[in-house]
Design a protein around this motif. Structure first.
Motif, PDB file in Angstrom:
ATOM      1  N   MET A  34       0.741  -1.154   0.029  1.00 48.30           N
ATOM      2  CA  MET A  34      -0.214  -0.135   0.212  1.00 48.30           C
ATOM      3  C   MET A  34       0.990   1.312  -0.011  1.00 48.30           C
ATOM      4  N   GLN A  35       1.962   1.156   0.545  1.00 52.42           N
ATOM      5  CA  GLN A  35       3.053   2.568   0.819  1.00 52.42           C
ATOM      6  C   GLN A  35       3.561   2.635  -0.725  1.00 52.42           C
TER       7      GLN A  35
ATOM      8  N   LYS B 145      -0.045   7.636   2.760  1.00 57.06           N
ATOM      9  CA  LYS B 145      -0.946   6.389   3.125  1.00 57.06           C
ATOM     10  C   LYS B 145      -2.121   6.432   3.956  1.00 57.06           C
ATOM     11  N   ALA B 146      -2.279   7.265   4.857  1.00 59.67           N
ATOM     12  CA  ALA B 146      -3.321   7.604   5.283  1.00 59.67           C
ATOM     13  C   ALA B 146      -4.397   7.937   4.297  1.00 59.67           C
TER      14      ALA B 146
ATOM     15  N   LEU C  32      -4.573   7.180   1.326  1.00 65.11           N
ATOM     16  CA  LEU C  32      -4.901   5.881   0.479  1.00 65.11           C
ATOM     17  C   LEU C  32      -5.966   5.159   1.172  1.00 65.11           C
ATOM     18  N   HIS C  33      -5.612   4.882   2.490  1.00 61.37           N
ATOM     19  CA  HIS C  33      -6.690   4.160   3.556  1.00 61.37           C
ATOM     20  C   HIS C  33      -7.848   4.890   3.501  1.00 61.37           C
ATOM     21  N   TYR C  34      -8.057   5.961   3.556  1.00 61.15           N
ATOM     22  CA  TYR C  34      -9.498   6.763   3.456  1.00 61.15           C
ATOM     23  C   TYR C  34     -10.170   6.451   2.480  1.00 61.15           C
ATOM     24  N   TYR C  35      -9.333   6.341   1.152  1.00 65.55           N
ATOM     25  CA  TYR C  35     -10.234   5.824  -0.030  1.00 65.55           C
ATOM     26  C   TYR C  35     -10.557   4.321  -0.182  1.00 65.55           C
ATOM     27  N   TYR C  36      -9.558   3.645   0.240  1.00 61.78           N
ATOM     28  CA  TYR C  36      -9.728   2.007   0.103  1.00 61.78           C
ATOM     29  C   TYR C  36      -9.174   1.380   1.451  1.00 61.78           C
ATOM     30  N   ARG C  37     -10.027   0.909   2.424  1.00 58.79           N
ATOM     31  CA  ARG C  37      -9.328   0.490   3.849  1.00 58.79           C
ATOM     32  C   ARG C  37      -8.493  -0.640   3.449  1.00 58.79           C
ATOM     33  N   SER C  38      -8.477  -1.449   2.548  1.00 58.81           N
ATOM     34  CA  SER C  38      -7.587  -2.492   2.499  1.00 58.81           C
ATOM     35  C   SER C  38      -6.933  -2.569   0.955  1.00 58.81           C
ATOM     36  N   LYS C  39      -5.988  -3.552   1.034  1.00 61.13           N
ATOM     37  CA  LYS C  39      -5.508  -3.917  -0.397  1.00 61.13           C
ATOM     38  C   LYS C  39      -6.317  -4.663  -1.063  1.00 61.13           C
TER      39      LYS C  39
END
Length: 204
Positions: free
Chosen positions: A31-32, A42-43, A45-52
């Motif tokens: 994810m990074q 990365k934060a 990215l996780h806001y848009y998609y919680r997991s890989k």
């Protein structure tokens, strides 16, 4: 204030993820790395998609949504089986030349997670073979084409068009051609594949 998702940022993420997943696969992707390539942290990215996994599924659905209409358009028009073979081959090869990552990407996910594609079967726009089956049966009955099951014919069409893209490095090595010569070979297949299939099924 409540955050709202920006379409441009989401598109950047999907493009970056597509490139990373294509190169490293689902298991090798991080994810990074995707966040770095998208130019966000990365934060975010996780806001848009919680997991890989959710991100991978979004990329896969986006990829398949580009290909599915190409299949449906040919399968459900009113042209003859001969014209369907010609149109499918020409349209598919032209389309994949513009999106060369698609076949490998889709097959990679089919092998990794077959249940996911089965879950997409009920989605609107998923390719439907019913009209194609009836048309093949009709043309066989009328003696236009030789006896063949629609499923077998469809697999033949799909395999002859898809394989050269997913096996490109192997084929290039075996026949000893460079990238430019391979492009010309693929262009020629628009006619070669169609003629090969038509000649194999058409009653003379």
């Amino acid at each position: 204030m409540k955050k709202t998702k920006d379409e441009n940022t989401e598109e950047q993420i999907l493009d970056a993820a597509k490139n990373v997943f294509q190169t490293k696969g689902m298991d090798g992707a991080r994810m990074q790395e995707i966040a770095d390539k998208a130019g966000i942290n990365k934060a975010m990215l996780h806001y848009y998609y919680r997991s890989k996994q959710l991100l991978f599924e979004a990329v896969f659905k986006n990829a398949f949504s580009l290909l599915a209409p190409q299949l449906n358009a040919v399968l459900n028009d009113d042209s003859s089986i001969e014209d369907k073979v010609k149109n499918f081959t020409s349209n598919y090869i032209s389309f994949i030349i513009k999106h060369p990552y698609l076949p490998t990407f889709i097959i990679q996910e089919l092998n990794r997670n077959p249940d996911f594609i089965l879950g997409m079967k009920n989605n609107k726009g998923f390719p439907n073979l019913e009209k194609f089956k009836k048309q093949v049966a009709y043309e066989v009955e009328k003696g236009i084409i030789k006896p063949i099951g629609a499923e077998q014919l469809f697999i033949n069409i799909l395999a002859l068009n898809v394989f050269p893209f997913i096996a490109k490095p192997l084929i290039m090595a075996l026949i000893n051609v460079d990238n430019e010569a391979y492009k010309q070979l693929i262009e020629a297949r628009k006619i070669e594949v169609a003629n090969f299939i038509i000649n194999s099924i058409k009653n003379t």
